[in-house]
Design an enzyme around this catalytic site. Structure first.
Site, mmCIF file in Angstrom:
data_model
loop_
_atom_site.group_PDB
_atom_site.id
_atom_site.type_symbol
_atom_site.label_atom_id
_atom_site.label_comp_id
_atom_site.label_asym_id
_atom_site.label_seq_id
_atom_site.Cartn_x
_atom_site.Cartn_y
_atom_site.Cartn_z
ATOM 1 N N CYS A 1 0.786 -1.190 -0.131
ATOM 2 C CA CYS A 1 -0.281 0.037 0.101
ATOM 3 C C CYS A 1 0.739 1.174 -0.100
ATOM 4 C CB CYS A 1 -0.932 -0.102 1.118
ATOM 5 S SG CYS A 1 -0.185 -0.552 2.631
ATOM 6 N N HIS B 1 18.723 0.934 -2.356
ATOM 7 C CA HIS B 1 17.272 1.202 -2.546
ATOM 8 C C HIS B 1 16.785 -0.386 -1.925
ATOM 9 C CE1 HIS B 1 13.481 3.133 -3.239
ATOM 10 N NE2 HIS B 1 13.227 1.894 -3.671
#
Lengths: 270, 422
Positions: free
Chosen positions: B50, B99
Site C-alpha cells: 500500500c 534502495h
C-alpha cells in the site's frame, strides 16, 4: 614490578571506563565487547600485580590502607563482572568503573611505605581477617552504590515523563532495586564482622576501641547508615527511592572514611 | 546489463494513486509473465504494497524496461501512463542495490522500522521465483537484502520503542516492573481504548485482571471478555490496594481516583510501585498522585509525549542503520564486482600461459643440448615476464570493478588480448 603491572591494570580500567561510558551514550555492541575485554584484562593484570606484591612482601597485600583499597577494587571488579551477567545490566560498567578508577588511582599514588615493624603491629592472623572482611564489604557497597545511582536516575526519568537517552539504556526499577538490596545484604555481614574484629583487636592492641582514629569513627557512621537501611528494608518495607538515597549516602560516608584513612593522620594511615 | 529499480512510493505519490496501482497477487503473476514475455527485461520482480509499487529488474535499457512495465500496469488498472510517468523514480546499479537494502531494512518505510515490509519483500520474491522471472542477479540481490533487513532489525533499535499509545504504556510498565508476568491489573471503565491497553498487558503475562465499572453488568461483560473478575465500583479503593497497574478510561467528568485515596492505599503497600495509565479525557486520576513515592501516573498527553520520544529514538537508530546499510552495499558491490571480472582475469591468465608454454616449447626445440638447468631458467624467465606483464592489467580490472566502472575496462582487455566474445 608492582608499579608497572598495577599501572597497566589501571590503564586497562581507564580504557574500560571510557568504553563503558561511550556504550552508555552510543548503543554499539562492539563498544560493550571491548569494554568487557579491557575490564577483564585490567582485572587479570591487577591480580598478577597483587600476587607479585604478596610474594615480594611475604604477607597478604593488606598491610597498608592503600594496599587494602587496591584489593577491594580488585574484588569489586570481579563482582561487577558477575553481577553484569547475572542481572543482564550491560550498562553497569559505566557506573562501577569510574568509582573503581578513582579508588584504583588513589591506591597507586599513595604507594605502600615499608614501615618498620608493620609486621609486628599487624601481628596475629585475625587482623588479616578484619581487613579482608571489611574490604569484601566495601567491594559489595561499590555495586550497591552503582545500583542505587542507576535507580535514582531511572526513577527520575519515569517521574518526569520525559524519556531521555538513559531511559532507554537503563534497566527497569524493580531489577535495580533488587540489585541494591542484594548487594546491601551481601556487603553488610562482611562489614559488620570485619568491624567487630577490628574493635576487638583495637581494644587489645591500642587499649581503646576508637583511639581517636578518624577512620574507625567514620566507619561506624557508615555502618549505622547501612544498618539503618537494612533494618528499614526488612522491617518497614523501605524500597525504591528511599533505599537508593540511603545507599548513596552510605557510600559517600564510606568514601569519606577511606579518604580520612588515606589523608588524615591516624592509626590506619599508610 | 543493468540492475535497476523503478516505481513510486509514499514519498512522492499520493495515496489515491498508490491504492489504484496496488496489484493483487493473481494480477501480479500475470503481469510478471507479460513483462518477461516482452523481452525488455532479463529478470524482474514486482513489489506492490500500500506504500509502494516498484519493479526491480535486470535490463539492457532500464528506461525502456520501466516504460514497458508501467504501461502494462496502467493498462491493468485503467490508468493513463502519462499521468504517473512524472512520479516514477529510477535507480540503477549501486543506487538500486542501496534502495533494495533500505526498503528491506524498513528505512524507506512511511513509519521507519515497521516490521511488515521485510515479509512483503520476501513474498514478492517468492512470487517472482514461482513465475521464474528471477535470475542470478536478483537472487543474489534479494538474498542479501533479506540478510541486511534482519541485521538492521537485530543490531539497531529502529523497530523497538512503541509508536502507539497503548504499546507505549506496556513499555513503561516494563521499565517499572521486572517483567509483567503475574502483575495484577485493574481496569476502571469499559472503554475501547482501556480494553486494548489491558489486552496488551495480558499478552505480556499480566494476571489477574480486575474490572470496575459504574454499570455492574458492563463490568461483568468486560471481565468475561478479558478472562478477569468484576469488582464493585464502590470498592475501588480496596481493589487499588492489591494491584500493580491501573488503567482508567471512564467517561466521568471528575477524577474517580483522588490523591487522598492513593495516599491511603500506598500506606499499606510498603512502597510497592503502582502504575496508573489514565487514558480518559477528562482525566480519571488526579495528576498530583505522580508526586507520591512509588506512584507513577501517565495521562494520555504523557503517553503521547513518550511516543514522540520513542519516534525520535527510532530516528536516531535509523542513522546507525543507514551506516550499516551503506557498509553492506559496499561489501555487496565489491563482491559482485569481483564476480564480474574474475572470468576475464582467468581467461587472460590462461591466454598468456598458453602463449608462454608454446613459445618455450619452440625455444627448447631449437636447443637440443640444453641442460636441465637451462630449461629451468627459461621456464622461470618466461613465467616471470608473464607475471610482470599481467600484474598491472589485473589490478586495474579489480580496481575498476570496485569503482563500478569495470564494463569498459573488461571490453578493453578482451580487445587488447584477443580473448574473444564475453
Amino acid at each position: 614490578m608492582y608499579p608497572t603491572l598495577l599501572d597497566l591494570a589501571i590503564f586497562g580500567y581507564i580504557a574500560a571506563t571510557g568504553l563503558s561510558l561511550a556504550y552508555l551514550v552510543q548503543r554499539e555492541e562492539w563498544l560493550h565487547r571491548l569494554a568487557s575485554v579491557a575490564t577483564i584484562a585490567g582485572w587479570v593484570l591487577h591480580a598478577v600485580s597483587l600476587l607479585a606484591l604478596a610474594v615480594r612482601l611475604g604477607r597478604p597485600p593488606l598491610g597498608s590502607l592503600s594496599e587494602a583499597v587496591s584489593v577491594a577494587v580488585w574484588v569489586a571488579v570481579l563482582w561487577a563482572l558477575w553481577v553484569e551477567r547475572q542481572y543482564g545490566v550491560k550498562v553497569l560498567g559505566a557506573f562501577v568503573l569510574p568509582v573503581v578508577l578513582v579508588f584504583g588511582i588513589n591506591s597507586t599514588t599513595t604507594r605502600p611505605l615499608a614501615i618498620p615493624g608493620i609486621e609486628r603491629a599487624l601481628g596475629g592472623a585475625w587482623i588479616w581477617v578484619h581487613i579482608g572482611l571489611v574490604l569484601l564489604g566495601i567491594a559489595a557497597f561499590v555495586l550497591n552504590f552503582a545500583g542505587a545511582l542507576m535507580y535514582v536516575l531511572q526513577e527520575r526519568q519515569l517521574k518526569a515523563k520525559r524519556p531521555g537517552k538513559l531511559y532507554y539504556r537503563l534497566p527497569d526499577l524493580e531489577t535495580l532495586d533488587r540489585l541494591t538490596y542484594r548487594t546491601l545484604a551481601l556487603g553488610f555481614p562482611f562489614l559488620t564482622t570485619g568491624l567487630i574484629l577490628g574493635v576487638l583487636w583495637a581494644g587489645r592492641a591500642w587499649g581503646s576501641v576508637f583511639a581517636y582514629d578518624p577512620l574507625a569513627l567514620l566507619s561506624f557512621v557508615a555502618w549505622v547508615i547501612y544498618a539503618g537501611t537494612l533494618a528499614g528494608r526488612a522491617a518497614a518495607g523501605w524500597r525504591g527511592r528511599r533505599a537508593a538515597y540511603f545507599a548513596i549516602i552510605g557510600f559517600a560516608t564510606l568514601v569519606l572514611t577511606l579518604g580520612a584513612g588515606l589523608f588524615l593522620p591516624g592509626r590506619h594511615g599508610s | 546489463m543493468t540492475l535497476f529499480v523503478a516505481g513510486l512510493s509514499h514519498k512522492n505519490a499520493p495515496v489515491e494513486l498508490r491504492e489504484q496501482l496496488a496489484v493483487e497477487e493473481d494480477k501480479l503473476r500475470e503481469l510478471l509473465r507479460d513483462v518477461a514475455a516482452t523481452g525488455a527485461v532479463q529478470e524482474t520482480l514486482i513489489l506492490s504494497t500500500c506504500n509502494r509499487v516498484e519493479v526491480y529488474g535486470v535490463a539492457e535499457a532500464p528506461g525502456e524496461a520501466r516504460a514497458v512495465v508501467f504501461r502494462h500496469l496502467c493498462r491493468h488498472r485503467g490508468l493513463s501512463h502519462a499521468s504517473i510517468e512524472p512520479l516514477l523514480y529510477t535507480h540503477v546499479d549501486d543506487d538500486a542495490v542501496r534502495h533494495a537494502f533500505r526498503v528491506a531494512a524498513s528505512l524507506d518505510s512511511m513509519l521507519i522500522g515497521e516490521p511488515q515490509i521485510l515479509g512483503q519483500v520476501k513474498d514478492a520474491f517468492a512470487l517472482a521465483q514461482a513465475c521464474e522471472t528471477v535470475g542470478p542477479a536478483l537472487h543474489t540481490l534479494f538474498t542479501q537484502a533479506f540478510a541486511v533487513g534482519k541485521r538492521v532489525r537485530s543490531e539497531t533499535e529502529i523497530a523497538r520503542h512503541a509508536v502507539s499509545v497503548s504499546f507505549a504504556a506496556v513499555e513503561l510498565a516494563k521499565k517499572i516492573f521486572a517483567g509483567l508476568g503475574g502483575r495484577a491489573v485493574l481496569l476502571v471503565g469499559a472503554g475501547k481504548m482501556g480494553e486494548l491497553a489491558a489486552r496488551h498487558l495480558v499478552e505480556h503475562g499480566a494476571f489477574p485482571i480486575y474490572v470496575a465499572n459504574r454499570t455492574w453488568q458492563r463490568a461483568q461483560e468486560m471481565a468475561r471478555a478479558l478472562s478477569g473478575a468484576a469488582v464493585p465500583f464502590a470498592e475501588l479503593e480496596a481493589a487499588l490496594a492489591g494491584v500493580d497497574i491501573v488503567i482508567t478510561s471512564t467517561g466521568a467528568p471528575e477524577p474517580v481516583v483522588t490523591r487522598a485515596m492513593v495516599q491511603r492505599v500506598m500506606h499499606g503497600r510498603r512502597a510497592r510501585p503502582l502504575f496508573f495509565i489514565d487514558i480518559a479525557v477528562p482525566r480519571d486520576v488526579e495528576g498530583s498522585v505522580n508526586t507520591l513515592d512509588a506512584v507513577y501516573c501517565y495521562d494520555i498527553d504523557d503517553l503521547k509525549q513518550v511516543v514522540e520520544a520513542n519516534i525520535r529514538e527510532r530516528l536516531r537508530e535509523a542513522q546507525r542503520a543507514e551506516a550499516l546499510v551503506e557498509r553492506e552495499v559496499a561489501k555487496f558491490l565489491a563482491r559482485r564486482g569481483d564476480v564480474e571480472v574474475i572470468p576475464t582475469i582467468v581467461s587472460l591468465r590462461e591466454r598468456l600461459e598458453e602463449i608462454r608454454v608454446g613459445e618455450v616449447r619452440k625455444a627448447l626445440a631449437r636447443l637440443p643440448g640444453a641442460t636441465a638447468e637451462t630449461r629451468e631458467t627459461i621456464e622461470m624467465l618466461s613465467s616471470a615476464i608473464v607475471k610482470k606483464i599481467l600484474h598491472a592489467p589485473i589490478n586495474k580490472l579489480r580496481e575498476s570493478s570496485r569503482a563500478g566502472s569495470s564494463r569498459s575496462w573488461l571490453e578493453l582487455v578482451h580487445e587488447l588480448f584477443g580473448l574473444g566474445r564475453r
